[in-house]
Design a protein around this motif. Sequence first.
Motif, PDB file in Angstrom:
ATOM      1  N   ALA A   1      -4.093  11.151  -0.989  1.00 25.13           N
ATOM      2  CA  ALA A   1      -5.326  10.618  -0.405  1.00 25.13           C
ATOM      3  C   ALA A   1      -6.383  11.710  -0.472  1.00 25.13           C
ATOM      4  O   ALA A   1      -6.433  12.583   0.392  1.00 25.13           O
ATOM      5  N   GLU A   2      -7.197  11.687  -1.501  1.00 24.52           N
ATOM      6  CA  GLU A   2      -8.185  12.740  -1.709  1.00 24.52           C
ATOM      7  C   GLU A   2      -9.309  12.662  -0.677  1.00 24.52           C
ATOM      8  O   GLU A   2      -9.763  11.574  -0.318  1.00 24.52           O
ATOM      9  N   ASN A   3      -9.735  13.837  -0.228  1.00 22.72           N
ATOM     10  CA  ASN A   3     -10.858  13.957   0.724  1.00 22.72           C
ATOM     11  C   ASN A   3     -10.581  13.271   2.058  1.00 22.72           C
ATOM     12  O   ASN A   3     -11.512  12.854   2.750  1.00 22.72           O
ATOM     13  N   LYS A   4      -9.300  13.132   2.388  1.00 21.15           N
ATOM     14  CA  LYS A   4      -8.929  12.533   3.668  1.00 21.15           C
ATOM     15  C   LYS A   4      -7.851  13.404   4.305  1.00 21.15           C
ATOM     16  O   LYS A   4      -6.697  13.356   3.899  1.00 21.15           O
ATOM     17  N   GLY A   5      -8.252  14.187   5.289  1.00 20.21           N
ATOM     18  CA  GLY A   5      -7.303  15.101   5.894  1.00 20.21           C
ATOM     19  C   GLY A   5      -7.130  16.335   5.025  1.00 20.21           C
ATOM     20  O   GLY A   5      -8.044  16.756   4.312  1.00 20.21           O
ATOM     21  N   ASN A   6      -5.923  16.927   5.049  1.00 18.37           N
ATOM     22  CA  ASN A   6      -5.681  18.123   4.249  1.00 18.37           C
ATOM     23  C   ASN A   6      -5.294  17.752   2.816  1.00 18.37           C
ATOM     24  O   ASN A   6      -5.224  16.587   2.450  1.00 18.37           O
ATOM     25  N   ALA A   7      -5.029  18.800   2.012  1.00 10.27           N
ATOM     26  CA  ALA A   7      -4.768  18.590   0.586  1.00 10.27           C
ATOM     27  C   ALA A   7      -3.476  17.834   0.317  1.00 10.27           C
ATOM     28  O   ALA A   7      -3.297  17.269  -0.765  1.00 10.27           O
ATOM     29  N   LEU A   8      -2.553  17.821   1.281  1.00  6.09           N
ATOM     30  CA  LEU A   8      -1.268  17.146   1.099  1.00  6.09           C
ATOM     31  C   LEU A   8      -1.236  15.738   1.684  1.00  6.09           C
ATOM     32  O   LEU A   8      -0.185  15.108   1.727  1.00  6.09           O
ATOM     33  N   SER A   9      -2.358  15.237   2.158  1.00  3.70           N
ATOM     34  CA  SER A   9      -2.407  13.885   2.734  1.00  3.70           C
ATOM     35  C   SER A   9      -2.015  12.843   1.686  1.00  3.70           C
ATOM     36  O   SER A   9      -2.357  12.970   0.504  1.00  3.70           O
ATOM     37  N   GLN A  10      -1.295  11.821   2.141  1.00  2.59           N
ATOM     38  CA  GLN A  10      -0.835  10.759   1.252  1.00  2.59           C
ATOM     39  C   GLN A  10      -1.234   9.400   1.809  1.00  2.59           C
ATOM     40  O   GLN A  10      -1.301   9.200   3.024  1.00  2.59           O
ATOM     41  N   HIS A  11      -1.523   8.469   0.895  1.00  3.05           N
ATOM     42  CA  HIS A  11      -1.701   7.080   1.309  1.00  3.05           C
ATOM     43  C   HIS A  11      -0.316   6.503   1.616  1.00  3.05           C
ATOM     44  O   HIS A  11       0.601   6.618   0.797  1.00  3.05           O
ATOM     45  N   VAL A  12      -0.163   5.894   2.782  1.00  3.54           N
ATOM     46  CA  VAL A  12       1.129   5.345   3.182  1.00  3.54           C
ATOM     47  C   VAL A  12       0.971   3.876   3.548  1.00  3.54           C
ATOM     48  O   VAL A  12       0.067   3.505   4.318  1.00  3.54           O
ATOM     49  N   LEU A  13       1.843   3.042   2.994  1.00  2.00           N
ATOM     50  CA  LEU A  13       1.863   1.611   3.299  1.00  2.00           C
ATOM     51  C   LEU A  13       2.637   1.369   4.579  1.00  2.00           C
ATOM     52  O   LEU A  13       3.794   1.777   4.697  1.00  2.00           O
TER      53      LEU A  13
END
Length: 253
Positions: free
Chosen positions: A196-208
């Motif tokens: 998930a770019e530009n959302k939280g830190n660099a390791l953020s992921q989109h999660v269903l």
Amino acid sequence: MYSDTMFASSRIGKSLRGFTCAQVFTTNFDWCSVLLMEFETEIPKAFKSLFKDVGVPERMVMDGARAQVSAETLKICQLSGCTIVELEKNTPSANRAELTIGKVKCSTRHDMKETKSPIILWCFCLSQQARIHSSCARDIFKLEGATPQSFLSGDITDISNTCAFGWYKWVKFRREGVSSGYPYPTEHLGQCLGPAENKGNALSQHVLMIDGSVLPIQTLRSLKPSEVENEIDARRHFDEKIRIHYGDHLVIG
């Protein structure tokens, strides 16, 4: 740089985030970028975004599709110092973007079919595949052993947020402020859909989530071997809920 527009099947309708197409940019050293769009008329915005995030190429090679060579697109390129090279009609082999589109389409189809993930999530998978495509070393003399992304940017390619989780893989995550209290578990089950770019830190992921929504999550992990063996019913229940939200006809397999 080369560019072309790709479209999702009209049978699907819009993706979960409301996209129907994407503008693909690529180079002769196999770097690529996919900018998702709701409508074809957003192509000028895609060019603006590319120029801002990556830089302005000397030339942009593409076919003469009306949306691609619109007055607004031409104006943006002219003001930015980018020359548009328009290809002759019916010469798709002259546009390297056509080949790149075929590659990312193939890898996206493979991942979505293998995981039986809902087709409506294609926009997440496409973005992840484009990122992977640019982060892998290629047998191209010009690269001299570097990845396309490193050759383009001059920096070391960081794949931390890409290699940590595969497409549509099971994860456990925590959400701040969401807890049923002791002794209920603080972690929830979900499916990872890529960085998930530009959302939280660099390791953020989109999660269903189990309710069908997708959120950027920073605190998540892969399942432990014991959880893979012992929580089969929980994962089956999750899949059933997702099929209720999106329908069986929107799942490949």
